[in-house]
Motif scaffolding. Structure first.
Motif, PDB file in Angstrom:
ATOM      1  N   PRO A 230      -8.941 -23.010  62.291  1.00 58.58           N
ATOM      2  CA  PRO A 230      -8.551 -22.175  61.153  1.00 58.58           C
ATOM      3  C   PRO A 230      -9.668 -21.916  60.156  1.00 58.58           C
ATOM      4  O   PRO A 230      -9.563 -20.998  59.348  1.00 58.58           O
ATOM      5  N   LEU A 231     -10.730 -22.716  60.183  1.00 59.35           N
ATOM      6  CA  LEU A 231     -11.844 -22.528  59.257  1.00 59.35           C
ATOM      7  C   LEU A 231     -13.072 -22.053  60.022  1.00 59.35           C
ATOM      8  O   LEU A 231     -13.630 -22.790  60.829  1.00 59.35           O
ATOM      9  N   ARG A 232     -13.485 -20.805  59.750  1.00 63.82           N
ATOM     10  CA  ARG A 232     -14.646 -20.263  60.448  1.00 63.82           C
ATOM     11  C   ARG A 232     -15.560 -19.547  59.458  1.00 63.82           C
ATOM     12  O   ARG A 232     -15.085 -18.928  58.501  1.00 63.82           O
ATOM     13  N   ILE A 233     -16.842 -19.653  59.717  1.00 64.12           N
ATOM     14  CA  ILE A 233     -17.845 -19.040  58.847  1.00 64.12           C
ATOM     15  C   ILE A 233     -18.506 -17.894  59.599  1.00 64.12           C
ATOM     16  O   ILE A 233     -18.925 -18.042  60.751  1.00 64.12           O
ATOM     17  N   TRP A 234     -18.583 -16.745  58.916  1.00 64.88           N
ATOM     18  CA  TRP A 234     -19.080 -15.513  59.528  1.00 64.88           C
ATOM     19  C   TRP A 234     -20.306 -15.014  58.773  1.00 64.88           C
ATOM     20  O   TRP A 234     -20.404 -15.163  57.553  1.00 64.88           O
ATOM     21  N   ASP A 235     -21.210 -14.387  59.498  1.00 64.45           N
ATOM     22  CA  ASP A 235     -22.385 -13.784  58.888  1.00 64.45           C
ATOM     23  C   ASP A 235     -21.980 -12.531  58.121  1.00 64.45           C
ATOM     24  O   ASP A 235     -21.294 -11.652  58.656  1.00 64.45           O
ATOM     25  N   LEU A 236     -22.392 -12.455  56.863  1.00 64.54           N
ATOM     26  CA  LEU A 236     -21.961 -11.345  56.016  1.00 64.54           C
ATOM     27  C   LEU A 236     -22.644 -10.031  56.401  1.00 64.54           C
ATOM     28  O   LEU A 236     -22.064  -8.955  56.260  1.00 64.54           O
ATOM     29  N   GLU A 237     -23.852 -10.115  56.924  1.00 64.46           N
ATOM     30  CA  GLU A 237     -24.604  -8.902  57.257  1.00 64.46           C
ATOM     31  C   GLU A 237     -24.174  -8.309  58.594  1.00 64.46           C
ATOM     32  O   GLU A 237     -24.065  -7.086  58.736  1.00 64.46           O
ATOM     33  N   SER A 238     -23.896  -9.167  59.582  1.00 60.37           N
ATOM     34  CA  SER A 238     -23.574  -8.667  60.921  1.00 60.37           C
ATOM     35  C   SER A 238     -22.090  -8.776  61.270  1.00 60.37           C
ATOM     36  O   SER A 238     -21.618  -8.091  62.180  1.00 60.37           O
TER      37      SER A 238
ATOM     38  N   LEU B 183     -24.645 -18.142  48.389  1.00 59.55           N
ATOM     39  CA  LEU B 183     -25.920 -17.556  48.826  1.00 59.55           C
ATOM     40  C   LEU B 183     -25.785 -16.098  49.245  1.00 59.55           C
ATOM     41  O   LEU B 183     -26.789 -15.432  49.548  1.00 59.55           O
ATOM     42  N   LEU B 184     -24.553 -15.598  49.315  1.00 59.01           N
ATOM     43  CA  LEU B 184     -24.268 -14.210  49.696  1.00 59.01           C
ATOM     44  C   LEU B 184     -24.734 -13.894  51.109  1.00 59.01           C
ATOM     45  O   LEU B 184     -25.046 -12.739  51.422  1.00 59.01           O
ATOM     46  N   SER B 185     -24.791 -14.915  51.962  1.00 60.92           N
ATOM     47  CA  SER B 185     -25.239 -14.711  53.337  1.00 60.92           C
ATOM     48  C   SER B 185     -24.104 -14.816  54.343  1.00 60.92           C
ATOM     49  O   SER B 185     -24.236 -14.359  55.487  1.00 60.92           O
ATOM     50  N   SER B 186     -22.986 -15.418  53.955  1.00 62.89           N
ATOM     51  CA  SER B 186     -21.870 -15.637  54.872  1.00 62.89           C
ATOM     52  C   SER B 186     -20.571 -15.703  54.103  1.00 62.89           C
ATOM     53  O   SER B 186     -20.564 -15.738  52.860  1.00 62.89           O
ATOM     54  N   PHE B 187     -19.468 -15.730  54.835  1.00 62.72           N
ATOM     55  CA  PHE B 187     -18.163 -15.938  54.206  1.00 62.72           C
ATOM     56  C   PHE B 187     -17.296 -16.770  55.135  1.00 62.72           C
ATOM     57  O   PHE B 187     -17.491 -16.797  56.351  1.00 62.72           O
ATOM     58  N   VAL B 188     -16.336 -17.473  54.541  1.00 62.74           N
ATOM     59  CA  VAL B 188     -15.457 -18.346  55.302  1.00 62.74           C
ATOM     60  C   VAL B 188     -14.045 -17.772  55.289  1.00 62.74           C
ATOM     61  O   VAL B 188     -13.604 -17.199  54.288  1.00 62.74           O
ATOM     62  N   THR B 189     -13.355 -17.896  56.415  1.00 62.31           N
ATOM     63  CA  THR B 189     -11.951 -17.495  56.493  1.00 62.31           C
ATOM     64  C   THR B 189     -11.094 -18.708  56.802  1.00 62.31           C
ATOM     65  O   THR B 189     -11.459 -19.564  57.601  1.00 62.31           O
ATOM     66  N   GLY B 190      -9.951 -18.773  56.141  1.00 62.96           N
ATOM     67  CA  GLY B 190      -8.945 -19.785  56.434  1.00 62.96           C
ATOM     68  C   GLY B 190      -7.739 -19.098  57.035  1.00 62.96           C
ATOM     69  O   GLY B 190      -7.128 -18.227  56.402  1.00 62.96           O
ATOM     70  N   THR B 191      -7.395 -19.434  58.279  1.00 64.05           N
ATOM     71  CA  THR B 191      -6.332 -18.729  58.988  1.00 64.05           C
ATOM     72  C   THR B 191      -5.144 -19.642  59.257  1.00 64.05           C
ATOM     73  O   THR B 191      -5.131 -20.813  58.896  1.00 64.05           O
ATOM     74  N   ALA B 192      -4.125 -19.081  59.922  1.00 61.21           N
ATOM     75  CA  ALA B 192      -2.840 -19.766  60.086  1.00 61.21           C
ATOM     76  C   ALA B 192      -2.869 -20.860  61.138  1.00 61.21           C
ATOM     77  O   ALA B 192      -1.948 -21.658  61.231  1.00 61.21           O
ATOM     78  N   CYS B 193      -3.892 -20.893  61.975  1.00 61.03           N
ATOM     79  CA  CYS B 193      -4.040 -21.893  63.050  1.00 61.03           C
ATOM     80  C   CYS B 193      -2.874 -21.814  64.041  1.00 61.03           C
ATOM     81  O   CYS B 193      -2.379 -22.829  64.508  1.00 61.03           O
ATOM     82  N   CYS B 194      -2.465 -20.580  64.331  1.00 58.31           N
ATOM     83  CA  CYS B 194      -1.426 -20.361  65.345  1.00 58.31           C
ATOM     84  C   CYS B 194      -2.004 -19.615  66.546  1.00 58.31           C
ATOM     85  O   CYS B 194      -1.790 -20.002  67.697  1.00 58.31           O
ATOM     86  N   GLY B 195      -2.768 -18.557  66.292  1.00 60.52           N
ATOM     87  CA  GLY B 195      -3.363 -17.802  67.383  1.00 60.52           C
ATOM     88  C   GLY B 195      -4.737 -18.289  67.770  1.00 60.52           C
ATOM     89  O   GLY B 195      -5.274 -17.929  68.807  1.00 60.52           O
ATOM     90  N   HIS B 196      -5.353 -19.109  66.906  1.00 60.19           N
ATOM     91  CA  HIS B 196      -6.687 -19.638  67.178  1.00 60.19           C
ATOM     92  C   HIS B 196      -6.714 -21.088  66.751  1.00 60.19           C
ATOM     93  O   HIS B 196      -6.130 -21.468  65.731  1.00 60.19           O
ATOM     94  N   THR B 197      -7.386 -21.941  67.513  1.00 62.34           N
ATOM     95  CA  THR B 197      -7.328 -23.386  67.261  1.00 62.34           C
ATOM     96  C   THR B 197      -8.205 -23.838  66.108  1.00 62.34           C
ATOM     97  O   THR B 197      -8.116 -24.987  65.690  1.00 62.34           O
TER      98      THR B 197
END
Length: 382
Positions: A242-250, A226-240
């Motif tokens: 690892p899968l978070r969805i962010w607003d693409l515009e803000s 939908l081009l409205s958001s994006f997801v990040t997959g992280t190492a799950c070491c510094g943050h509990t």
């Protein structure tokens, strides 16, 4: 005739290709029925990797549907011809596939290998080479005749495939582990614990629109259809989470997926099937299937790698089949979402061990990039 024919089509859709062939020998009416494209399309919708998405979109219109149903049986039963087509001395190669070329990263370059028109494989010598990085390409994506790559030098490079146009900009303080490109925007994730959104609009090419502090190394990233958001997959070491969805515009955090990840359960690959359906895999050996409409706390389905290996990469046929690549012995597995256990497995690097760093597949072939070779599985010629 309308109702009986509809009932016959429904009954025939549950038969396999051999049974339909025998049925066509009974009488002229059944022979006509068993040859209709409508019937084969109905059958194909329930097959593995037949080129039809969950919504019915045809992704492989150049191949007759009846032929796709036959090849689908080979995918289901693991019948294929294996070949090692390229060998190299590099680490962590990545690939993208379109209808005519296979694009493969080799150290700091990306090579375009033409696929043979008769479906027999690919040409060993690249037709084009895309350069721009001073260190190895970590990952790249192919979208709308453009290649966007992230490298160990911290740079992001944009190439136009059919032309000499290219843009390079310094993106991160450390290596760029992942990138995606949609709708005139690039998102990148890095070992420096940030994800960034970049503009490609006229007059703002290479301008950073947002910097997201992820508090963790970013291993995978994907923009929603939908081009409205994006997801990040992280190492799950510094943050509990690892899968978070962010607003693409803000650039603001919208939601976290899951609540039961263990420390170090990093997400190495993510794949959007639809704006609300997302696949993920990583170090904790699970494939997870998320439906954001249903819940962000728990996935709707999950499958465990049976040999307790990390999963490096994942792809879906947008319908029933999932393919995954494991961290040991070059194991590629095929999964049917309608089942709980692995459907088929292929060991591509035994007796030596190598991860499957990347895999891609069409309706007829699967390509797997290991530490020292590119393997091709041809499901048209078992």
């Amino acid at each position: 005739w309308a109702l009986p024919e509809e009932l016959l089509l429904l009954i025939c859709s549950y038969l396999d290709t051999q049974a339909l062939g025998r049925l066509g020998q009974v009488c002229r009416c059944l022979r006509f029925l068993s040859s209709r494209d409508l019937l084969w399309r109905r059958i194909a919708r329930g097959c593995l990797n037949s080129g039809f998405t969950q919504l019915g979109t045809d992704l492989a219109s150049g191949i007759p549907v009846k032929e796709r149903v036959k090849v689908s049986q080979n995918w289901k039963h693991g019948r294929c011809r294996r070949e090692t087509v390229l060998k190299w001395k590099c680490l962590m190669p990545w690939m993208e596939l379109d209808g005519e070329y296979l694009y493969l990263s080799q150290a700091e370059n990306i090579q375009a290998h033409p696929l043979c028109p008769d479906g027999t494989g690919l040409q060993r010598h690249p037709q084009a080479i895309f350069s721009g990085h001073q260190e190895d390409v970590c990952r790249f994506v192919l979208v709308n005749s453009h290649i966007v790559s992230g490298g160990g030098d911290g740079n992001v490079v944009l190439h136009k495939i059919h032309g000499s146009y290219s843009v390079k900009f310094s993106a991160h303080e450390q290596e760029v582990n992942c990138v995606d490109f949609q709708g005139g925007l690039i998102v990148s994730g890095s070992r420096d614990r940030t994800a960034k959104v970049w503009s490609l609009s006229a007059g703002r090419v290479g301008q950073c629109l947002h910097t997201v502090q992820t508090e963790d190394r970013v291993w995978s990233i994907a923009i929603s259809p939908l081009l409205s958001s994006f997801v990040t997959g992280t190492a799950c070491c510094g943050h509990t989470s690892p899968l978070r969805i962010w607003d693409l515009e803000s650039g603001h955090l919208l939601t976290c997926l899951g609540t039961d990840f263990h420390h170090g359960a990093g997400v190495l690959d993510v794949f959007y099937e639809t704006p609300s359906l997302l696949l993920s895999c990583g170090y904790d050996t699970y494939i997870r299937y998320w439906d954001i409409r249903t819940s962000t706390r728990k996935c709707v389905q999950q499958w465990e790698e049976p040999h307790d290996s990390a999963l490096y990469c994942i792809r879906s046929d947008m319908n029933h089949m999932i393919a995954s690549g494991s961290s040991y012995y070059g194991v590629v597995r095929l999964w049917d979402k309608r089942q709980t256990r692995c459907l088929q497995s292929f060991h591509l690097s035994s007796p030596t061990s190598s991860p499957v760093y990347c895999l891609r597949f069409s309706t007829t072939h699967l390509y797997a990039a290991l530490a020292s070779a590119l393997h091709v599985l041809d499901f048209t010629a078992p």
